[in-house]
Design an enzyme around this catalytic site. Structure first.
Site, PDB file in Angstrom:
ATOM      1  N   SER A   8       0.662  -1.144   0.106  1.00 30.27           N
ATOM      2  CA  SER A   8       0.105   0.168   0.027  1.00 30.27           C
ATOM      3  C   SER A   8       0.963   1.258   0.053  1.00 30.27           C
ATOM      4  CB  SER A   8      -0.708  -0.110   1.186  1.00 30.27           C
ATOM      5  OG  SER A   8      -1.284   1.403   1.622  1.00 30.27           O
ATOM      6  N   HIS A  33      -1.482  -1.463  -4.293  1.00 27.79           N
ATOM      7  CA  HIS A  33      -2.561  -1.037  -3.620  1.00 27.79           C
ATOM      8  C   HIS A  33      -2.699   0.423  -3.501  1.00 27.79           C
ATOM      9  CE1 HIS A  33      -6.106  -1.694  -0.866  1.00 27.79           C
ATOM     10  NE2 HIS A  33      -5.676  -0.861  -0.216  1.00 27.79           N
ATOM     11  N   ASP A  35      -4.591   3.722  -2.200  1.00 25.41           N
ATOM     12  CA  ASP A  35      -5.665   4.212  -1.042  1.00 25.41           C
ATOM     13  C   ASP A  35      -5.981   5.591  -1.510  1.00 25.41           C
ATOM     14  OD1 ASP A  35      -5.718   2.092   0.670  1.00 25.41           O
ATOM     15  OD2 ASP A  35      -3.773   2.483   1.223  1.00 25.41           O
ATOM     16  N   MET A  37      -8.566   8.513  -0.687  1.00 22.71           N
ATOM     17  CA  MET A  37      -9.387   9.113   0.365  1.00 22.71           C
ATOM     18  C   MET A  37      -9.732  10.525   0.080  1.00 22.71           C
ATOM     19  SD  MET A  37      -7.000   8.044   3.601  1.00 22.71           S
ATOM     20  CE  MET A  37      -6.262   6.120   3.749  1.00 22.71           C
ATOM     21  N   HIS A  67      -8.580   1.276  -3.866  1.00 21.45           N
ATOM     22  CA  HIS A  67      -9.340   1.055  -2.710  1.00 21.45           C
ATOM     23  C   HIS A  67     -10.020   2.529  -2.483  1.00 21.45           C
ATOM     24  CE1 HIS A  67      -9.396   0.447   2.060  1.00 21.45           C
ATOM     25  NE2 HIS A  67     -10.486   0.609   1.347  1.00 21.45           N
ATOM     26  N   MET A  69     -12.032   4.917  -0.742  1.00 17.65           N
ATOM     27  CA  MET A  69     -12.459   5.547   0.442  1.00 17.65           C
ATOM     28  C   MET A  69     -13.027   6.750   0.452  1.00 17.65           C
ATOM     29  SD  MET A  69      -9.404   4.043   3.053  1.00 17.65           S
ATOM     30  CE  MET A  69      -8.451   3.969   1.545  1.00 17.65           C
ATOM     31  N   MET A 138     -11.554  -4.908   6.123  1.00 15.82           N
ATOM     32  CA  MET A 138     -10.568  -3.915   6.840  1.00 15.82           C
ATOM     33  C   MET A 138     -10.280  -4.465   8.326  1.00 15.82           C
ATOM     34  SD  MET A 138      -9.927  -1.430   4.694  1.00 15.82           S
ATOM     35  CE  MET A 138      -9.070  -0.788   5.924  1.00 15.82           C
ATOM     36  N   GLY A 143      -8.421   5.140   7.051  1.00  7.56           N
ATOM     37  CA  GLY A 143      -8.127   6.474   7.091  1.00  7.56           C
ATOM     38  C   GLY A 143      -6.810   6.702   7.157  1.00  7.56           C
ATOM     39  N   PHE A 144      -5.798   5.940   7.705  1.00  5.80           N
ATOM     40  CA  PHE A 144      -4.563   6.029   8.146  1.00  5.80           C
ATOM     41  C   PHE A 144      -3.774   4.703   8.116  1.00  5.80           C
ATOM     42  CE2 PHE A 144      -7.308   8.933  10.408  1.00  5.80           C
ATOM     43  CZ  PHE A 144      -6.853  10.254  10.065  1.00  5.80           C
ATOM     44  N   GLY A 145      -2.501   4.767   7.913  1.00  9.39           N
ATOM     45  CA  GLY A 145      -1.625   3.632   8.040  1.00  9.39           C
ATOM     46  C   GLY A 145      -1.082   3.434   9.443  1.00  9.39           C
ATOM     47  N   ASP A 176      -6.544  -5.705   4.938  1.00 10.82           N
ATOM     48  CA  ASP A 176      -6.060  -4.491   4.733  1.00 10.82           C
ATOM     49  C   ASP A 176      -5.857  -3.831   6.262  1.00 10.82           C
ATOM     50  OD1 ASP A 176      -5.119  -1.986   4.257  1.00 10.82           O
ATOM     51  OD2 ASP A 176      -6.832  -1.356   2.770  1.00 10.82           O
ATOM     52  N   GLY A 177      -4.693  -3.713   6.707  1.00  7.85           N
ATOM     53  CA  GLY A 177      -4.545  -2.774   7.876  1.00  7.85           C
ATOM     54  C   GLY A 177      -3.668  -3.608   9.080  1.00  7.85           C
ATOM     55  N   GLY A 178      -2.638  -3.254   9.346  1.00 10.86           N
ATOM     56  CA  GLY A 178      -1.925  -4.005  10.506  1.00 10.86           C
ATOM     57  C   GLY A 178      -1.283  -5.245  10.181  1.00 10.86           C
ATOM     58  N   GLY A 198       1.272  -1.719   4.230  1.00 11.40           N
ATOM     59  CA  GLY A 198       1.811  -0.162   4.031  1.00 11.40           C
ATOM     60  C   GLY A 198       2.929  -0.017   4.847  1.00 11.40           C
TER      61      GLY A 198
HETATM   62  C1  DX5 Z   1      -5.952   2.494   5.566  1.00 12.77           C
HETATM   63  C2  DX5 Z   1      -5.587   1.956   4.266  1.00 12.77           C
HETATM   64  C3  DX5 Z   1      -4.463   0.750   4.126  1.00 12.77           C
HETATM   65  C4  DX5 Z   1      -3.214   1.408   4.790  1.00 12.77           C
HETATM   66  C5  DX5 Z   1      -3.022   0.002   5.807  1.00 12.77           C
HETATM   67  O1  DX5 Z   1      -7.047   3.164   5.473  1.00 12.77           O
HETATM   68  O2  DX5 Z   1      -6.731   1.200   3.596  1.00 12.77           O
HETATM   69  O3  DX5 Z   1      -4.314   0.341   2.980  1.00 12.77           O
HETATM   70  O4  DX5 Z   1      -2.315   1.817   4.054  1.00 12.77           O
HETATM   71  O5  DX5 Z   1      -1.644   0.476   6.387  1.00 12.77           O
HETATM   72  P1  DX5 Z   1      -0.809  -0.496   7.318  1.00 12.77           P
HETATM   73  O6  DX5 Z   1      -0.446  -1.594   6.360  1.00 12.77           O
HETATM   74  O7  DX5 Z   1       0.378   0.372   7.572  1.00 12.77           O
HETATM   75  O8  DX5 Z   1      -1.919  -0.934   8.541  1.00 12.77           O
HETATM   76 ZN    ZN Z   2      -6.207   0.300   1.698  1.00 13.33          ZN
END
Ligand code: DX5
Ligand code: ZN
Length: 226
Positions: A8, A33, A35, A37, A67, A69, A138, A143-145, A176-178, A198
């Site tokens: 990402s 990927h 993102d 927003m 993706h 958002m 998700m 919204g955030f990495g 997606d996420g963590g 990401g």
């Molecule tokens: C969050 C994004 C993700 C984000 C994941 O809203 O959709 O794609 O980049 O970030 P990590 O891998 O850092 O949790």
């Molecule tokens: Zn994403």
């Protein structure tokens, strides 16, 4: 099912976006990927179609996983398709006429997918599962990495895999996420095979090496999956 890593770019250095993305793909990422927003659906703003189009020119062969958002995704799907993305996912929570939106994505030559937030049950997708290329679960609030992985999403991945088997469908399961070295084993064992990452890829250290190690850990978990 083949494990794939989808770096990402949210955590990349945007001043050298194409170079960072290339490094992640050289490290074994097979899907990029993106993102998107809008500052309304999520409390953050990223990039729009012109940046995606530039990235497409720099990376003509990569699979772009877009993706969205954003609110009112129907208004922007044509522009992202035109910019060269391959897959488009929309949030279940953002679509009043989800079926129509998926048809719109398909009519623009892209693979349709739906994303569900941590609070959204898997079964809200039952009526459209047969239209989907993949479902994106998700595992953080979007919204955030670099947020902490929400472990309850593992049950949602398992449920989705069971529903897919029971209905004889073939959509893929993305998370997606963590996603990181300390979570990827459980994620793969639960049944996800498209892994968005990401921070774990771009956050610190060598991008190629990070991608390679994460993919290696995911493949090892796949080999021991029941
Ligand atoms: C969050 C994004 C993700 C984000 C994941 O809203 O959709 O794609 O980049 O970030 P990590 O891998 O850092 O949790
Ligand atoms: Zn994403």
């Amino acid at each position: 099912m083949t494990i794939e890593l989808a770096p990402s770019i949210l955590s990349a250095n945007f001043a050298r976006l194409a170079d960072d993305a290339k490094a992640a793909l050289e490290g074994g990422g097979t899907v990029l990927h993106l993102d998107i927003m809008d500052g309304h659906f999520v409390p953050n703003i990223t990039i729009g179609p012109p940046v995606v189009a530039s990235l497409r020119r720099a990376l003509p062969d990569a699979t772009f996983d877009c993706h969205l958002m954003i609110e009112n995704p129907d208004n922007y799907i044509p522009a992202f398709a035109e910019a060269g993305v391959n897959w488009i996912s929309v949030h279940q929570e953002a679509c009043v006429h989800l079926h129509r939106t998926l048809q719109l994505i398909e009519s623009h030559g892209c693979k349709p997918a739906v994303v569900i937030n941590p609070a959204t049950p898997v079964h809200t997708l039952d009526e459209v599962l047969d239209m989907l290329h993949h479902v994106l679960v998700m595992s953080v609030n979007p919204g955030f990495g670099a947020q902490q992985f929400i472990r309850e999403s593992l049950n949602k991945i398992k449920t989705l895999a069971e529903v897919r088997d029971s209905l004889g469908l073939s959509f893929r399961i993305e998370v997606d996420g963590g996603v990181a070295l300390d979570t990827v084993e459980d994620i793969v064992r639960a049944g996800a095979e498209l892994l968005v990452a990401g921070n774990a890829v771009f956050g610190r250290g060598d991008i190629r090496e990070n991608a390679k190690r994460l993919l290696g850990a995911a493949r090892a978990a796949m080999l021991t999956r029941a």
